[in-house]
Design a protein around this motif. Structure first.
Motif, PDB file in Angstrom:
ATOM      1  N   PHE A   1      -1.128  -9.664   2.545  1.00 29.52           N
ATOM      2  CA  PHE A   1      -1.640 -10.132   1.255  1.00 29.52           C
ATOM      3  C   PHE A   1      -2.753  -9.256   0.699  1.00 29.52           C
ATOM      4  CE2 PHE A   1      -4.536 -12.602  -1.385  1.00 29.52           C
ATOM      5  CZ  PHE A   1      -3.661 -12.945  -2.397  1.00 29.52           C
ATOM      6  N   GLN A   2      -3.624  -8.731   1.564  1.00 28.65           N
ATOM      7  CA  GLN A   2      -4.721  -7.889   1.083  1.00 28.65           C
ATOM      8  C   GLN A   2      -4.190  -6.664   0.349  1.00 28.65           C
ATOM      9  OE1 GLN A   2      -7.462  -6.700   4.128  1.00 28.65           O
ATOM     10  NE2 GLN A   2      -8.713  -5.454   2.783  1.00 28.65           N
ATOM     11  N   ALA A   3      -3.208  -5.986   0.944  1.00 27.18           N
ATOM     12  CA  ALA A   3      -2.635  -4.805   0.298  1.00 27.18           C
ATOM     13  C   ALA A   3      -1.912  -5.181  -0.988  1.00 27.18           C
ATOM     14  CB  ALA A   3      -1.674  -4.093   1.257  1.00 27.18           C
ATOM     15  N   LEU A   4      -1.229  -6.330  -0.979  1.00 22.09           N
ATOM     16  CA  LEU A   4      -0.534  -6.790  -2.181  1.00 22.09           C
ATOM     17  C   LEU A   4      -1.514  -7.067  -3.309  1.00 22.09           C
ATOM     18  CD1 LEU A   4       1.861  -7.866  -3.817  1.00 22.09           C
ATOM     19  CD2 LEU A   4       1.650 -10.028  -2.557  1.00 22.09           C
ATOM     20  N   SER A   5      -2.593  -7.769  -3.011  1.00 21.41           N
ATOM     21  CA  SER A   5      -3.590  -8.076  -4.027  1.00 21.41           C
ATOM     22  C   SER A   5      -4.194  -6.799  -4.609  1.00 21.41           C
ATOM     23  CB  SER A   5      -4.691  -8.958  -3.435  1.00 21.41           C
ATOM     24  OG  SER A   5      -5.681  -9.266  -4.397  1.00 21.41           O
ATOM     25  N   GLY A   6      -4.448  -5.825  -3.752  1.00 30.50           N
ATOM     26  CA  GLY A   6      -4.995  -4.562  -4.227  1.00 30.50           C
ATOM     27  C   GLY A   6      -4.024  -3.824  -5.133  1.00 30.50           C
ATOM     28  N   MET A   7      -2.745  -3.843  -4.765  1.00 32.33           N
ATOM     29  CA  MET A   7      -1.721  -3.194  -5.589  1.00 32.33           C
ATOM     30  C   MET A   7      -1.666  -3.818  -6.978  1.00 32.33           C
ATOM     31  SD  MET A   7       2.407  -3.198  -5.120  1.00 32.33           S
ATOM     32  CE  MET A   7       2.567  -4.594  -6.262  1.00 32.33           C
ATOM     33  N   LEU A   8      -1.737  -5.150  -7.037  1.00 29.63           N
ATOM     34  CA  LEU A   8      -1.687  -5.841  -8.320  1.00 29.63           C
ATOM     35  C   LEU A   8      -2.942  -5.569  -9.141  1.00 29.63           C
ATOM     36  CD1 LEU A   8      -0.316  -9.308  -7.122  1.00 29.63           C
ATOM     37  CD2 LEU A   8       0.988  -7.378  -8.027  1.00 29.63           C
ATOM     38  N   GLU A   9      -4.094  -5.586  -8.480  1.00 27.05           N
ATOM     39  CA  GLU A   9      -5.366  -5.374  -9.189  1.00 27.05           C
ATOM     40  C   GLU A   9      -5.450  -3.973  -9.779  1.00 27.05           C
ATOM     41  OE1 GLU A   9      -9.290  -3.876  -9.753  1.00 27.05           O
ATOM     42  OE2 GLU A   9      -8.157  -3.414  -7.931  1.00 27.05           O
ATOM     43  N   ARG A  10      -4.855  -3.007  -9.072  1.00 23.93           N
ATOM     44  CA  ARG A  10      -4.893  -1.624  -9.568  1.00 23.93           C
ATOM     45  C   ARG A  10      -3.792  -1.347 -10.590  1.00 23.93           C
ATOM     46  NH1 ARG A  10      -5.475  -0.925  -3.980  1.00 23.93           N
ATOM     47  NH2 ARG A  10      -3.323  -0.185  -3.845  1.00 23.93           N
ATOM     48  N   MET A  11      -2.926  -2.324 -10.818  1.00 24.11           N
ATOM     49  CA  MET A  11      -1.883  -2.256 -11.853  1.00 24.11           C
ATOM     50  C   MET A  11      -0.870  -1.148 -11.592  1.00 24.11           C
ATOM     51  SD  MET A  11      -2.504  -4.812 -13.866  1.00 24.11           S
ATOM     52  CE  MET A  11      -1.582  -4.508 -15.368  1.00 24.11           C
ATOM     53  N   HIS A  12      -0.466  -0.995 -10.333  1.00 26.72           N
ATOM     54  CA  HIS A  12       0.591  -0.034 -10.022  1.00 26.72           C
ATOM     55  C   HIS A  12       1.919  -0.501 -10.605  1.00 26.72           C
ATOM     56  CE1 HIS A  12      -1.497   2.709  -7.269  1.00 26.72           C
ATOM     57  NE2 HIS A  12      -2.159   1.651  -6.828  1.00 26.72           N
ATOM     58  N   ASN A  13       2.726   0.444 -11.032  1.00 24.70           N
ATOM     59  CA  ASN A  13       4.037   0.141 -11.604  1.00 24.70           C
ATOM     60  C   ASN A  13       5.046  -0.076 -10.476  1.00 24.70           C
ATOM     61  OD1 ASN A  13       6.110  -0.203 -13.457  1.00 24.70           O
ATOM     62  ND2 ASN A  13       6.513   1.999 -13.612  1.00 24.70           N
ATOM     63  N   VAL A  14       4.924  -1.227  -9.807  1.00 29.88           N
ATOM     64  CA  VAL A  14       5.733  -1.556  -8.637  1.00 29.88           C
ATOM     65  C   VAL A  14       6.224  -2.996  -8.766  1.00 29.88           C
ATOM     66  CG1 VAL A  14       5.710  -1.892  -6.120  1.00 29.88           C
ATOM     67  CG2 VAL A  14       4.460   0.033  -7.136  1.00 29.88           C
ATOM     68  N   LEU A  15       7.482  -3.211  -8.418  1.00 29.43           N
ATOM     69  CA  LEU A  15       8.008  -4.565  -8.269  1.00 29.43           C
ATOM     70  C   LEU A  15       7.896  -4.957  -6.801  1.00 29.43           C
ATOM     71  CD1 LEU A  15       9.624  -7.160  -8.837  1.00 29.43           C
ATOM     72  CD2 LEU A  15      11.726  -5.768  -8.713  1.00 29.43           C
ATOM     73  N   TYR A  16       7.169  -6.029  -6.524  1.00 26.83           N
ATOM     74  CA  TYR A  16       7.089  -6.537  -5.155  1.00 26.83           C
ATOM     75  C   TYR A  16       8.025  -7.735  -5.032  1.00 26.83           C
ATOM     76  CZ  TYR A  16       5.271  -7.718  -0.557  1.00 26.83           C
ATOM     77  OH  TYR A  16       5.167  -7.946   0.783  1.00 26.83           O
ATOM     78  N   VAL A  17       8.908  -7.704  -4.037  1.00 23.63           N
ATOM     79  CA  VAL A  17       9.850  -8.795  -3.792  1.00 23.63           C
ATOM     80  C   VAL A  17       9.555  -9.408  -2.432  1.00 23.63           C
ATOM     81  CG1 VAL A  17      12.260  -9.490  -3.580  1.00 23.63           C
ATOM     82  CG2 VAL A  17      11.630  -7.650  -5.168  1.00 23.63           C
TER      83      VAL A  17
ATOM     84  N   ALA B   1       0.831  -1.207   0.000  1.00 28.66           N
ATOM     85  CA  ALA B   1       0.000   0.000   0.000  1.00 28.66           C
ATOM     86  C   ALA B   1       0.867   1.259   0.000  1.00 28.66           C
ATOM     87  CB  ALA B   1      -0.932  -0.010   1.213  1.00 28.66           C
ATOM     88  N   ILE B   2       1.921   1.257   0.823  1.00 28.06           N
ATOM     89  CA  ILE B   2       2.833   2.403   0.838  1.00 28.06           C
ATOM     90  C   ILE B   2       3.493   2.571  -0.521  1.00 28.06           C
ATOM     91  CG2 ILE B   2       4.919   3.364   1.885  1.00 28.06           C
ATOM     92  CD1 ILE B   2       2.494   3.358   3.741  1.00 28.06           C
ATOM     93  N   ALA B   3       3.929   1.453  -1.118  1.00 31.59           N
ATOM     94  CA  ALA B   3       4.556   1.505  -2.442  1.00 31.59           C
ATOM     95  C   ALA B   3       3.587   2.038  -3.488  1.00 31.59           C
ATOM     96  CB  ALA B   3       5.054   0.120  -2.839  1.00 31.59           C
ATOM     97  N   SER B   4       2.317   1.668  -3.374  1.00 35.57           N
ATOM     98  CA  SER B   4       1.311   2.170  -4.310  1.00 35.57           C
ATOM     99  C   SER B   4       1.203   3.687  -4.239  1.00 35.57           C
ATOM    100  CB  SER B   4      -0.051   1.540  -4.003  1.00 35.57           C
ATOM    101  OG  SER B   4      -0.022   0.132  -4.157  1.00 35.57           O
ATOM    102  N   GLY B   5       1.220   4.216  -3.011  1.00 38.72           N
ATOM    103  CA  GLY B   5       1.148   5.664  -2.841  1.00 38.72           C
ATOM    104  C   GLY B   5       2.376   6.373  -3.378  1.00 38.72           C
ATOM    105  N   VAL B   6       3.544   5.795  -3.140  1.00 40.94           N
ATOM    106  CA  VAL B   6       4.779   6.388  -3.661  1.00 40.94           C
ATOM    107  C   VAL B   6       4.754   6.400  -5.188  1.00 40.94           C
ATOM    108  CG1 VAL B   6       7.281   6.099  -3.841  1.00 40.94           C
ATOM    109  CG2 VAL B   6       6.146   5.736  -1.640  1.00 40.94           C
ATOM    110  N   GLU B   7       4.325   5.287  -5.775  1.00 42.52           N
ATOM    111  CA  GLU B   7       4.269   5.199  -7.241  1.00 42.52           C
ATOM    112  C   GLU B   7       3.288   6.223  -7.809  1.00 42.52           C
ATOM    113  OE1 GLU B   7       2.444   3.662 -11.039  1.00 42.52           O
ATOM    114  OE2 GLU B   7       1.510   3.877  -9.054  1.00 42.52           O
ATOM    115  N   ALA B   8       2.147   6.402  -7.167  1.00 43.09           N
ATOM    116  CA  ALA B   8       1.158   7.371  -7.634  1.00 43.09           C
ATOM    117  C   ALA B   8       1.700   8.795  -7.537  1.00 43.09           C
ATOM    118  CB  ALA B   8      -0.135   7.229  -6.821  1.00 43.09           C
TER     119      ALA B   8
END
Length: 327
Positions: free
Chosen positions: A112-128, A80-87
């Motif tokens: 996992f909930q935040a991860l699934s949301g990040m993927l569904e919203r198609m943020h330009n983020v690499l999750y490791v 979720a934090i990564a999604s905000g930074v990317e936006a």
């Protein structure tokens, strides 16, 4: 020319996103994995890091081992934090890549909930995800990533069960079901393969995911000097297949040259020592169960190659003068 300049390594500067001097245990697979990931990603990145071992041993206040912008998140919200930074970067017209990081506890379970949301919203983020298969930072409790029959402080072997009774969550398939551009598994035992997958993920515009198998000597019960050997056997036995998926479909796999019995992997680790008690018939049954899981992976992904391959699980990252060694 000075002696230092005569050394080829001195003339090949390499970026370090994670510096030496952190406080990880000897032989920590997660520390090695994070160093390989950040070296491959380069300096133009911003990292978000869930609570866990990596966060704790790299940032003991007031020190930090990171050489790139780094944000500490809670256990559950690195994505979720990564999604905000990317936006925010997108709104500013900047193209710096964002990498979200977490252990298996903060990825398979709590986050996992935040991860699934990040993927569904198609943020330009690499999750490791650095997968050391338990909640190591808080006392080696079982997680959704803990293998079947493994011993942890919350899944002890005894009269009722032989370690963890549940199967390891198939997270990569769950991630692939989001139909993201790229998802892959990697291992610290194969650094060139890991680096290549990081670079591939960084080139893609959209969400990408990397699951890195990262042995924990303390939690797994093996010597720190055996980390790479243990990680390599996980791949060679088929228990942790190295695969790449694009839009949910398998794109490539690292083939196996020979079938290595799962027992060769298990017997090196204290967390599986109860499976080698000859007087308990359940031990043999659980070893057979784990072998069946590995056999299933081999069949599912078609892991056996056709003859010797310099880039299979025996040849990859084995180098000599002139290139990869051929057995």
């Amino acid at each position: 020319m000075t002696q230092a300049n005569n050394d080829p390594r001195a003339r090949q500067p390499r970026f370090r996103g994670l510096e030496a001097g952190h406080r990880a245990c000897q032989g920590c697979g997660e520390a090695l994995a994070a160093r390989l990931v950040t070296e491959s990603a380069g300096p133009d990145v911003i990292l978000t890091n869930a609570t866990g071992c990596l966060e704790v041993f790299t940032t003991p206040w007031p020190q930090s081992a990171w050489r790139v912008p780094w944000l500490h998140s809670l256990f559950e919200n690195s994505a979720a934090i990564a999604s905000g930074v990317e936006a925010a970067l997108k709104a500013q017209g900047r193209r710096s890549k964002v990498i979200a990081m977490g252990g298996d506890g903060g990825t398979f379970d709590i986050g996992f909930q935040a991860l699934s949301g990040m993927l569904e919203r198609m943020h330009n983020v690499l999750y490791v995800c650095y997968d050391n298969e338990a909640y190591m930072n808080t006392g080696i409790q079982r997680s959704g990533s803990t293998p079947h029959a493994a011993m942890t402080t919350t899944s002890p072997p005894g009269k009722e069960r032989m370690g963890k009774r549940h199967l390891k969550k198939d997270l990569l398939s769950i991630i692939a079901a989001h139909h993201i551009p790229y998802a892959a598994s990697a291992s610290v035992a194969y650094p060139q393969d890991l680096r290549r997958k990081v670079r591939r993920a960084m080139e893609i515009d959209g969400p990408t995911f990397l699951l890195v198998h990262s042995p924990c000597p303390l939690g797994w019960g093996h010597d720190g000097s055996e980390t790479i050997q243990v990680a390599r056997l996980a791949v060679q036995t088929g228990l942790f297949p190295l695969v790449e998926l694009e839009r949910g479909e398998v794109a490539s796999v690292m083939p196996l040259r020979q079938k290595v019995p799962v027992a060769e992997y298990l017997k090196l680790q204290g967390r599986f020592r109860h499976l080698f008690v000859d007087s308990d018939h359940r031990a043999r049954e659980e070893r057979e169960h784990l072998q069946a899981l590995a056999d299933y992976n081999m069949e599912r992904y078609g892991l056996f190659g056709d003859g010797d391959d310099p880039f299979d699980a025996d040849g990859a990252d084995t180098v000599r003068r002139g290139g990869p060694a051929r057995a």
